[in-house]
Motif scaffolding. Structure first.
Motif, PDB file in Angstrom:
ATOM      1  N   GLN A   1       9.228  -6.923  -3.216  1.00  0.00           N
ATOM      2  CA  GLN A   1       9.840  -7.341  -2.044  1.00  0.00           C
ATOM      3  C   GLN A   1       8.844  -7.712  -0.865  1.00  0.00           C
ATOM      4  N   ASN A   2       7.366  -7.972  -1.167  1.00  0.00           N
ATOM      5  CA  ASN A   2       6.462  -8.227  -0.350  1.00  0.00           C
ATOM      6  C   ASN A   2       6.456  -7.347   0.988  1.00  0.00           C
ATOM      7  N   ASP A   3       6.701  -6.045   0.729  1.00  0.00           N
ATOM      8  CA  ASP A   3       6.975  -5.015   1.755  1.00  0.00           C
ATOM      9  C   ASP A   3       5.575  -4.361   1.631  1.00  0.00           C
TER      10      ASP A   3
ATOM     11  N   VAL B   1       2.017   2.853   1.112  1.00  0.00           N
ATOM     12  CA  VAL B   1       2.451   4.641   1.405  1.00  0.00           C
ATOM     13  C   VAL B   1       2.723   5.039  -0.029  1.00  0.00           C
ATOM     14  N   TYR B   2       3.515   4.431  -0.955  1.00  0.00           N
ATOM     15  CA  TYR B   2       4.089   4.944  -2.151  1.00  0.00           C
ATOM     16  C   TYR B   2       2.642   4.925  -3.195  1.00  0.00           C
TER      17      TYR B   2
ATOM     18  N   LYS C   1      -2.852  -1.191  -4.662  1.00  0.00           N
ATOM     19  CA  LYS C   1      -3.233  -0.667  -3.349  1.00  0.00           C
ATOM     20  C   LYS C   1      -4.226  -1.666  -2.639  1.00  0.00           C
ATOM     21  N   SER C   2      -5.179  -2.224  -3.428  1.00  0.00           N
ATOM     22  CA  SER C   2      -6.073  -3.130  -2.870  1.00  0.00           C
ATOM     23  C   SER C   2      -5.380  -4.302  -2.654  1.00  0.00           C
ATOM     24  N   GLU C   3      -4.374  -4.713  -3.199  1.00  0.00           N
ATOM     25  CA  GLU C   3      -3.491  -5.913  -3.064  1.00  0.00           C
ATOM     26  C   GLU C   3      -2.667  -5.634  -1.764  1.00  0.00           C
ATOM     27  N   ALA C   4      -2.259  -4.603  -1.638  1.00  0.00           N
ATOM     28  CA  ALA C   4      -1.385  -4.181  -0.236  1.00  0.00           C
ATOM     29  C   ALA C   4      -2.083  -4.187   0.951  1.00  0.00           C
ATOM     30  N   LEU C   5      -3.610  -3.844   0.834  1.00  0.00           N
ATOM     31  CA  LEU C   5      -4.496  -3.519   1.979  1.00  0.00           C
ATOM     32  C   LEU C   5      -4.892  -5.013   2.279  1.00  0.00           C
ATOM     33  N   LEU C   6      -4.983  -5.994   1.412  1.00  0.00           N
ATOM     34  CA  LEU C   6      -5.354  -7.409   1.975  1.00  0.00           C
ATOM     35  C   LEU C   6      -4.206  -8.090   2.348  1.00  0.00           C
ATOM     36  N   ASN C   7      -2.957  -7.863   1.903  1.00  0.00           N
ATOM     37  CA  ASN C   7      -1.781  -8.460   2.945  1.00  0.00           C
ATOM     38  C   ASN C   7      -1.700  -7.825   3.935  1.00  0.00           C
TER      39      ASN C   7
END
Length: 523
Positions: A233-235, A241-242, A398-404
């Motif tokens: 969802q690109n959220d 968090v998850y 998680k790494s991808e999320a942090l970069l986003n």
């Protein structure tokens, strides 16, 4: 429900699902007549619910294994594997052709997936009607949680493969329940996936990780699915968090030592595993090789393993393998995963590289097997786990999320956890965000190769984009064909050509559905 109504019910499901089911509707009717699973004798106690859920897991194993669907979807398009077996196998990575001849049943047909969903819908509907006294403490919630998890997981696979799909949340108990539905937008499907996975997580405790043997739905598996679904969802704030909710559960999860990662495919309870599908011969889950059906229908174990390395296997040259140049591009010489994940089987020609002679390597992730006739190397059975989620996957997500989330320094540090285990150089601080994004996805390809993730990693990052200029990574480093442009210069992105075509039998049986635009006239 009378037996005649059960027959009508299954017939209705068959009409919905089309006649090309892996297990025929005729056989399903035969099974129902022998064992009135949906009748008044069923749905009385915990054992009935567990039996239905066992069926759902079996259906899931069948769905991902049929025509090696999970590998063809998640790995073959990337081009890290090559083949000498002709264009039926090579065009998927050479040109991005998803027609995949002779693999249509598993790769294009969603029948198997709606069978999983229908069982989950039955459990979700019927379990609350069973008295609480029929369950031990916490069991009812745990079983319901598994049903919500399996429904969410099935829809997550489907929407990543086909995008917009029909949404069915009620069980098909009679022929009157067999509704014909048009496509529900992928955004709505993902909302259901998140909602179901949240319900699953809330219904299950952390004790479910060990209780499930990591081979049944459990709290960690539901949270891992939530991390992936919210990333789709690109959220990414929720993804973080998850993902952390699982990563921080050190009592349940930890990375295996470098060089021993392959244990996740042998040992379901390995602490790195979050959710796996086992293929134990002792529990009649394994599959053998049928020469009459050939490579297209074989378990991935048989199509990626060489008889030169493992005598008794059907192919000297695997259907899909990795050659020296591609191995070197993917892994540094010091990378522990080279030997952990691959083994050289010979020096020979690479057909897609003009028959250049080079070292050729077979993947070792699916090399767990047993000969039931050990003396004559007969009745070979594939036993490797299919790993759906594991800890390294979530760390890299998680790494991808942090970069986003514009936290590039933290993203690099998290990425380096996996690099450190593999024994390779840390990500350079000189990388800009685009280079770092590309490196994160490349690290996922190194770590998760053959596990059905890598193509979906790209789809996750492009399906909401309008042009290649919006891609956050360098696509030429990650895939060998153009994600944005298709045949004759067509706008593959706008025409949703990143999805796989829908089987014609699915469309013929549901006139409210249409083919994905890019595949109209091509399939």
């Amino acid at each position: 429900m009378k037996t005649r109504n059960i027959i009508r019910s299954i017939a209705g499901i068959c009409l919905l699902a089309t006649s090309s089911m892996f297990v025929s509707c005729e056989k399903e009717l035969e099974n129902v007549l022998k064992n009135d699973t949906y009748g008044n004798v069923y749905w009385k106690n915990a054992g009935d619910v567990e039996g239905a859920l066992n069926g759902a897991y079996g259906l899931f194993r069948n769905a991902i294994n049929t025509n090696q669907a999970f590998f063809i979807w998640g790995d073959a398009p990337i081009g890290k594997f090559v083949t000498n077996d002709g264009t039926n196998h090579s065009e998927i990575f050479n040109s991005g052709s998803f027609v995949t001849p002779y693999r249509e049943t598993g790769v294009h047909n969603w029948t198997n997936w709606y069978r999983i969903i229908d069982v989950a819908n039955l459990v979700i509907t019927k379990t609350p009607e069973i008295p609480d006294a029929s369950f031990v403490e916490g069991q009812k919630n745990y079983l319901l949680g598994q049903a919500y998890y399996m429904r969410a997981l099935a829809y997550f696979y489907m929407t990543r493969v086909w995008g917009d799909v029909p949404l069915q949340t009620k069980p098909t108990q009679t022929a009157d329940d067999a509704e014909q539905k048009g496509a529900t937008p992928s955004d709505e499907i993902l909302k259901l996936v998140v909602s179901d996975a949240q319900k699953a997580s809330s219904l299950m405790t952390w004790a479910s990780v060990d209780e499930s043997g990591r081979r049944r739905g459990n709290k960690g598996a539901a949270l891992a699915l939530l991390a992936h679904a919210t990333a789709f969802q690109n959220d990414y704030a929720k993804t973080l968090v998850y993902a952390d909710s699982v990563i921080n559960q050190t009592a349940n999860y930890s990375l295996l030592p470098g060089g021993n990662v392959r244990d996740v495919f042998k040992n379901a309870t390995a602490r790195e595993n979050i959710f796996v599908i086992t293929q134990k011969d002792s529990e009649t889950e394994s599959s053998g090789y049928n020469a009459n059906l050939g490579v297209f229908s074989a378990n991935l174990t048989f199509t990626t393993t060489s008889s030169i390395t493992y005598p008794g296997f059907p192919f000297a040259v695997p259907n899909y393998y990795v050659d020296q140049s591609r191995l070197n591009r993917l892994y540094a010489e010091t990378d522990l995963r080279r030997d952990d994940f691959f083994v050289k089987f010979d020096d020979g020609p690479v057909a897609v590289d003009n028959n250049a002679i080079t070292a050729r390597y077979a993947m070792r992730k699916y090399s767990n097997f047993v000969f039931k006739n050990s003396t004559g190397l007969g009745n070979l059975r594939a036993e490797s786990n299919i790993v759906i989620f594991r800890l390294a996957d979530l760390i890299l997500l998680k790494s991808e999320a942090l970069l986003n989330l514009k936290r590039s320094g933290e993203a690099r540090n998290v990425l380096n956890q996996i690099k450190l285990r593999a024994g390779i150089s840390q990500a350079s601080t000189a990388m800009d965000d685009r280079a770092l994004y590309t490196e994160i996805l490349m690290e996922r390809q190194r770590e998760l190769i053959g596990e059905g993730h890598n193509y979906f990693d790209l789809v996750r990052n492009i399906w909401k984009k309008k042009s290649e200029a919006e891609f956050p990574f360098s696509s030429s480093s990650l895939i060998y064909w153009g994600l944005a442009r298709g045949a004759n210069g067509s706008d593959r992105l706008a025409l949703k050509g990143f999805y796989f075509p829908i089987h014609n039998s699915n469309l013929n049986s549901n006139k409210d559905m249409t083919q994905i635009p890019y595949w109209m006239g091509k399939y």
